[in-house]
Structure formats: C-alpha cells, structure tokens
Design a protein around this motif. Structure first.
Motif, PDB file in Angstrom:
ATOM      1  N   ASP A  92      42.644  83.996  27.919  1.00  8.47           N
ATOM      2  CA  ASP A  92      42.638  85.374  27.432  1.00  8.47           C
ATOM      3  C   ASP A  92      43.955  86.085  27.721  1.00  8.47           C
ATOM      4  OD1 ASP A  92      40.095  85.183  26.343  1.00  8.47           O
ATOM      5  OD2 ASP A  92      39.150  85.591  28.265  1.00  8.47           O
ATOM      6  N   ILE A  93      44.625  85.703  28.804  1.00  9.60           N
ATOM      7  CA  ILE A  93      45.935  86.280  29.097  1.00  9.60           C
ATOM      8  C   ILE A  93      46.945  85.782  28.059  1.00  9.60           C
ATOM      9  CG2 ILE A  93      47.755  86.488  30.822  1.00  9.60           C
ATOM     10  CD1 ILE A  93      44.969  87.866  31.457  1.00  9.60           C
TER      11      ILE A  93
ATOM     12  N   SER B  78      32.218  88.177  26.521  1.00  7.71           N
ATOM     13  CA  SER B  78      31.860  86.938  27.212  1.00  7.71           C
ATOM     14  C   SER B  78      32.153  87.051  28.706  1.00  7.71           C
ATOM     15  CB  SER B  78      32.633  85.758  26.620  1.00  7.71           C
ATOM     16  OG  SER B  78      32.297  85.584  25.263  1.00  7.71           O
ATOM     17  N   LEU B  79      33.343  87.562  29.039  1.00  7.84           N
ATOM     18  CA  LEU B  79      33.697  87.696  30.451  1.00  7.84           C
ATOM     19  C   LEU B  79      32.725  88.615  31.187  1.00  7.84           C
ATOM     20  CD1 LEU B  79      37.594  87.938  30.339  1.00  7.84           C
ATOM     21  CD2 LEU B  79      36.256  86.174  31.490  1.00  7.84           C
TER      22      LEU B  79
ATOM     23  N   LYS C  99      38.101  89.821  38.392  1.00  9.13           N
ATOM     24  CA  LYS C  99      39.557  89.851  38.567  1.00  9.13           C
ATOM     25  C   LYS C  99      40.268  89.769  37.223  1.00  9.13           C
ATOM     26  CE  LYS C  99      43.268  87.436  41.005  1.00  9.13           C
ATOM     27  NZ  LYS C  99      43.609  86.272  41.883  1.00  9.13           N
ATOM     28  N   GLU C 100      39.759  88.890  36.344  1.00  9.57           N
ATOM     29  CA  GLU C 100      40.400  88.728  35.041  1.00  9.57           C
ATOM     30  C   GLU C 100      40.234  89.977  34.178  1.00  9.57           C
ATOM     31  OE1 GLU C 100      40.661  85.408  31.472  1.00  9.57           O
ATOM     32  OE2 GLU C 100      39.747  84.891  33.384  1.00  9.57           O
ATOM     33  N   LEU C 101      39.065  90.617  34.250  1.00 11.44           N
ATOM     34  CA  LEU C 101      38.853  91.851  33.486  1.00 11.44           C
ATOM     35  C   LEU C 101      39.814  92.947  33.931  1.00 11.44           C
ATOM     36  CD1 LEU C 101      34.955  91.844  33.313  1.00 11.44           C
ATOM     37  CD2 LEU C 101      36.496  91.822  31.334  1.00 11.44           C
TER      38      LEU C 101
ATOM     39  N   ARG D 168      44.786  96.009  32.678  1.00 12.51           N
ATOM     40  CA  ARG D 168      46.159  96.429  32.978  1.00 12.51           C
ATOM     41  C   ARG D 168      47.114  96.064  31.840  1.00 12.51           C
ATOM     42  NH1 ARG D 168      50.266  93.672  34.444  1.00 12.51           N
ATOM     43  NH2 ARG D 168      49.069  91.822  35.032  1.00 12.51           N
ATOM     44  N   ILE D 169      46.997  94.840  31.336  1.00 17.71           N
ATOM     45  CA  ILE D 169      47.900  94.397  30.264  1.00 17.71           C
ATOM     46  C   ILE D 169      47.670  95.218  28.998  1.00 17.71           C
ATOM     47  CG2 ILE D 169      48.475  92.467  28.731  1.00 17.71           C
ATOM     48  CD1 ILE D 169      47.766  90.579  31.071  1.00 17.71           C
ATOM     49  N   VAL D 170      46.390  95.426  28.656  1.00 20.71           N
ATOM     50  CA  VAL D 170      46.086  96.190  27.446  1.00 20.71           C
ATOM     51  C   VAL D 170      46.594  97.618  27.572  1.00 20.71           C
ATOM     52  CG1 VAL D 170      44.221  97.163  26.049  1.00 20.71           C
ATOM     53  CG2 VAL D 170      44.131  94.763  26.748  1.00 20.71           C
TER      54      VAL D 170
END
Length: 683
Positions: free
Chosen positions: A10-11, A55-56, A78-80, A85-87
């Motif tokens: 996803d990243i 999904s996450l 953590k991934e969310l 942050r990236i979005v």
C-alpha cells in the motif's frame, strides 16, 4: 530461509499515485491535462480508501492470534498511521497545485473559476434562475433537530452540512451531481473572459432563500465506504446471484474516509462524528470542495487547443487495413496491434466477419471489462443470429464493472449464447478470442491473445498489445483454455502457453533459473520485465537471486512495486523505472536473454500472487520474428525514456529518469515510429 525484503504494497501504491500527482505538477503538460491528472489522483485515492484501507481496517479488528493464523503479518494500526501521514502530505501538495498553479493558469487562459462570494449582479441573477429552474427540483433537504435521527449518507455522495440558527439545529443536503453538471458557465461582461463556478456555489448562494431562514455556514462533506465484496472465498451457492445482491451492499459499507471542510466548527464536527459513528481515523480535513474526480468533466469554453494534448488519432495497420478479409490474411501470417496507437476497429471487424462467414462454426470469448456500448458484443449477437455457436465466459467479479458485465451476459443468454460466469474463489482475467472455421476437411483455429480488455473505450487510453494468429501452436492451445473454462478438462496440457493457476509461476521461475545458469556460466544473461504490478514475494525473491548471480534485470512497473531496489548484492544488477504519461501503461511484456536466442512473452498477468495462483491467466510466446522485433523496439524506447520515466528507489520519491542526451518520451516516440515505419504484416 530468510524473509524476503519487500516494500509494503500500500505504501508502494501511494508512491504510484504520487507519480500521477507529478503529472499535474508538470508545467510542460497542457493545462487541461494537468487538471485531468488531479481528477485521476482523486479517483485513485477514493478507490484506495474504499478497498485497501477498508481491508486494513478489517485486519485491525482481528485479534493478533487470528491475524497470525491467517498469515497476515502486517501491523494494520501502524500502517494506517503511515498511510494517513503520506496521504495528508500528498493532499497538501494537491491543494497547492490547484491553488497556486491551476487557478492562475486558468486565469491566464481567460477562464476564471469563482465562488458565490465573487458573483456579480448578472451572475447572481443567473445563479438564482438556474437554481430554481434546474437545481431546486433535485433537492431534498433534511432539517435535523437535536433529537432527530440522522440520514444514511451514500458512498461518494457530496453533501452540505448546514449550520442553522438555534441550538443544535442542522440541515443535511445532498448535492445533485448525478443529475446536473458539477460546473456551470456564468454570464460574462468581460470580452474574452469566461466565468465558471461549482454547482456547490450556486447552491450556497441560494440556501437562505431556499430554506427561508438564515444560514450560519454550509460545509461540504463526503463519505467513502468499504467497497470490497468479500466473495472470493465463497465456494457454494449461485455466485452470480450473490454478486447481484452485493452490488447494492457496496454502497452501504462501513465508512473508510470522511472528508470535511476544515473550516467546519469543532462543535459541528463533533456532532457528525457522534451521529455517523466515525472514529478519529476516519476524519480527513479538506478544503471547500470535494470529489475532484468531477474535474474529468471540467469545461473548456475557450477555443484554445493548446490547453489539451495534441491529437494522436489511432493509426492504421496497413496489412489488416488492405486485407479484403481478415481470416484469410491471418491464415498466412500473424498480426500484432498496439493500442491506443493503432485502431481498435479491427477487433469488432474480425468478429463481424466471422459472424458473416458461412464456414465459421464457433466463437468463444472471455469478457472481463465490457464497454457500456460494445461493438464486440454486437458482433457476437450477429453471430448468434446467423446460427453460430457462441460461448462467452463473463467475469462477474471484475471490480466496479460487475453490473455492465452481468447486463451483457444476460443479453447474450437471451440471444442463445452459452454464457459461463465466474468460478467461485477464482477470477478469469485472461483476454482471449477463439474462432473455429471449417477448412478443407479440417477445423482451423484463429485466436486473439491480448494484454488488455475487449473494450473499445479503454483501448483509446490503455497501452496494450494484441496478437492475432492462426498458428496452431498457440490457437489450438487457446482452445484448451476454453475447455478448462467450460469445465471439459481439469487442467490444460499446454506446451506453449503458460496458464495460471497451473504453470505460470513455475514457467517464469524456470525462465529466471535459466538466466541464472547462463550468468554463472559466464554468458550474457538478462531479463526485461514490464508489468502493472510486482507484488509476489516468491517471484521478487527469484529476481533478487538472479541479480545476485549476475543477471541484469530491468523492470518497467507502472503501479505497485514491492521489490526493494538497492539491496546489497542486488542493486547493481537491478533497474526499476515507471512510466506515467498521457496513456495508461497496461501491457505485460516478459523478455529473457536465453543465451542469445531471446524469448519474448506477452500476458494478461502481473507478478502478483493473485495473478499467479488465484486467477485464470494466459502468458503467450511471440514466435513471429518480425513481431518480436517490433515489441522489442517499443520496450527499448521505454527503457530509454528520459522524459516521463521515474526511478523506483528506496525513498519512494519518484525522481525522473534523466539520462541526458536527446529527450525520449516513449509514448510519443512509439506513436511516431508506428506512423512512419512499414508495419509488420506487409509482404
């Protein structure tokens, strides 16, 4: 065995969407095309939230023990946070592009996009008239008192939350963007200046009169809801019926993103959060306007052609164009078509000619994403009318295209076709057409094998290759794939085609192993692999192994790339680029050095686990030397691109692939080369 080092899927996808955003930043791109890339970015991001983030979030709700049992090693919480942050960083760039680049450039071109606060007298009069004539009949405001039940907010619907006088009084109003254009031209008193406004602002201007009371504020909101149907693992019941039932459910999935006007008062935002049962992770602050994918329809009231890309009308294929009939032509030689550079019309023409040919007995086709108005299906319906046997395998689980596919399946069934729908638990993603003709006491097979869908609309936008052949090595094995789809056999025994989920993985592994043997033997060894997405850990490990053995691997990946580009012992032999330009790169091309006897394959399959193990896919060799050279030349142009290619690096920041020298823009160079050269297929 050590765990394969990977970039999170996803990243990597967010890095791809950044490349789309780069096109909106690029001042060499015509203005209206930059606006289009903002729309693409917005549309992509919405789907990302509806599917991947959904999904996450589902994984997050599972207990750690359950995640481990399901081999879900990702840490969703953590991934969310990382995604958020990236979005947020990308959205800030998005807003800056729109405010500081697009709006001023529009004004230079004589187009002013204004809000309701800037309406002149005549524009105010127009806004009133337009509102009460066109907009008013489509509105259904809901006034909410403190104890009122809140309405359900539709997926992707645009709403105003209206702050009214009186404690706790609020109104909800859905904007009628399904019924009316999002943008409206306003009267202009300035020669050569065109004024445009959002539908949102016409509504804002008229709200007090419409509601017949003072309005303290109107704030745009939008909800994205979980879009995944979660049917891939269901193995019983009528799958098609399940999908029909699930289509409506898609619009009532749980929220995955709640966009709101950041000027909204905290008290009102808190009320929305409480009433709509939103978590803090759902809340995404935004600006005054949402749903930028509506900018696909942004009007250009000027006559300035330079605001758009120069036309690239699809080219003729000289051999097919001059042929009196296509089947006799293909009996003598193979042909290849490159979309969107060349006309798609030859495919409906081939089906139409087969429909009219008295010696053709059978047509079989796989349909994954069908155009809403389909000349391909029209040809199949004509074949049925003329007494041919027609079998259509329709993928009912093609995400967001289920309804259109099921509609055409019903139409073909009504006309007498044998229509086969999805297998439970597996998608059919391959793009095949088989025509069987009675010739000289025998049946001859003609086949279309493609990297893209049977879809006239996307064929004007997606870069794909299509091989048309009567070579029995390929065409007869296409017949085996249809036998598989018709459940006549359990497994195809193909010597030339690789077929997922049976032989594609092992076939590609064998090809890489062969390159490793050449490298270890001191011979030149290389692989050039072009695909949409590279995600499968085992195939990525094979690439690493090949690079460590001395195999030169060049990757052209449009979207997701989970390979880490600069691993020790790997990086010196691994080059990864991505091309994002006016057309969508969609072809899959796999080239292996093979000790000097180069082998080239085309495919419908990426190197994602789902393509290798959970879909029916076909990888086909190109045996015709002229066609092989033609596709190789196009790949060479892409590897040399120093204008639109980006380097996939560890930082995921997409630096451009500048190599110096003469500028090469692969898509333009491919079009120009095909326009000037003698096409393959001419005698």
């Amino acid at each position: 065995m050590a765990k394969t080092e990977l970039v999170k899927r996803d990243i990597s996808w967010l890095s791809f969407n950044h490349r789309v955003l780069q096109e909106a930043m690029d001042k060499s791109v015509p203005l209206y095309e930059r606006i289009k890339f903002l729309a693409i970015y917005s549309s992509n991001l919405d789907e990302f939230y509806r599917v991947r983030v959904a999904s996450l979030r589902s994984f997050k709700e599972l207990k750690k023990k359950t995640r481990k049992a399901l081999d879900l090693e990702t840490k969703p919480k953590k991934e969310l946070k990382q995604i958020r942050r990236i979005v947020q960083e990308q959205q800030e760039v998005f807003g800056r592009i729109f405010r500081t680049d697009i709006i001023p450039e529009l004004e230079k071109a004589g187009v002013r996009l204004i809000n309701n606060e800037a309406f002149t007298g005549p524009q105010q009069e127009f806004a009133k008239r337009y509102f009460f004539e066109k907009v008013y009949p489509c509105l259904n405001p809901i006034i909410l008192e403190p104890e009122s039940a809140w309405p359900f907010l539709e997926n992707k619907g645009l709403y105003f939350v209206i702050d009214l006088e009186g404690e706790g009084r609020t109104a909800i109003l859905q904007m009628p963007t399904d019924n009316l254009p999002r943008f409206q031209e306003l009267p202009s008193e300035d020669a050569g200046i065109y004024y445009l406004t959002f539908l949102d602002d016409i509504i804002r201007y008229n709200l007090p009169a419409f509601l017949d009371e003072p309005v303290l504020g109107a704030y745009a909101i939008k909800v994205s809801r979980d879009a995944e149907l979660y049917i891939d693992d269901e193995y019983s019941g009528d799958l098609v019926e399940k999908i029909r039932e699930s289509l409506d459910e898609r619009n009532i999935g749980l929220p995955t993103r709640f966009l709101y006007d950041s000027r909204m008062p905290e008290e009102l935002l808190g009320l929305l959060k409480e009433q709509l049962k939103l978590s803090k992770h759902d809340l995404i602050p935004g600006a005054r306007y949402h749903n930028f994918n509506d900018f696909f329809g942004f009007p250009n009231p000027t006559d300035q052609s330079e605001l758009h890309d120069e036309p690239m009308e699809p080219l003729l294929h000289e051999g097919l164009e001059q042929a009196e009939a296509l089947l006799p032509y293909l009996r003598e030689q193979d042909a290849v078509l490159h979309f969107p550079y060349q006309k798609y019309d030859y495919i409906p023409r081939l089906i139409r000619e087969a429909a009219q040919d008295p010696d053709v007995t059978t047509l079989k086709i796989t349909l994954y994403r069908v155009a809403s108005r389909s000349a391909v299906v029209d040809g199949l319906l004509e074949a049925l009318k003329n007494g041919k046997q027609v079998t259509a395998f329709i993928e009912a689980k093609a995400r967001f295209d289920e309804a259109a596919n099921l509609y055409w399946g019903t139409e073909l069934e009504k006309a007498g076709a044998t229509v086969i729908y999805s297998y439970p638990g597996i998608k059919v993603h391959t793009k095949l057409l088989l025509i069987i003709r009675q010739e000289e006491e025998d049946l001859r097979h003609y086949a279309y094998l493609g990297t893209g869908n049977f879809n006239e609309k996307t064929a004007r936008l997606y870069c794909d290759h299509a091989l048309l052949t009567a070579d029995p090595r390929l065409a007869k094995e296409v017949g085996q794939v249809f036998d598989l789809l018709e459940r006549k056999i359990l497994m195809p025994k193909c010597k030339h085609l690789l077929v997922s989920p049976f032989t594609t993985r092992s076939g590609f592994e064998a090809l890489l192993k062969q390159e490793i043997r050449h490298a270890k033997g001191g011979r030149k060894a290389y692989a050039m692999l072009k695909m949409n997405s590279l995600e499968d850990p085992e195939m990525i490990e094979k690439i690493y192994e090949a690079c460590r053995a001395g195999v030169k691997v060049q990757l052209i990946i449009r979207g997701i790339c989970c390979a880490v580009p600069d691993l020790e012992g790997v990086g010196e032999n691994l080059e990864i680029i991505s091309i994002v330009d006016r057309f969508l790169e969609h072809a899959r091309v796999y080239i292996f050095g093979n000790g000097g006897e180069e082998r080239l394959f085309l495919a419908s399959a990426d190197w994602m686990t789902r393509n290798l193990d959970r879909r029916v896919e076909v990888v086909f060799p190109v045996y015709d030397k002229r066609i092989r050279e033609e596709i190789r030349h196009i790949i060479n142009l892409q590897l040399a691109d120093n204008t639109k290619a980006r380097i996939i690096n560890a930082e995921q920041n997409n630096p451009y692939h500048y190599q110096g020298g003469t500028p090469v823009r692969a898509q333009v160079a491919t079009y120009q080369w095909l326009a000037k050269r003698e096409p393959v297929g001419l005698q």
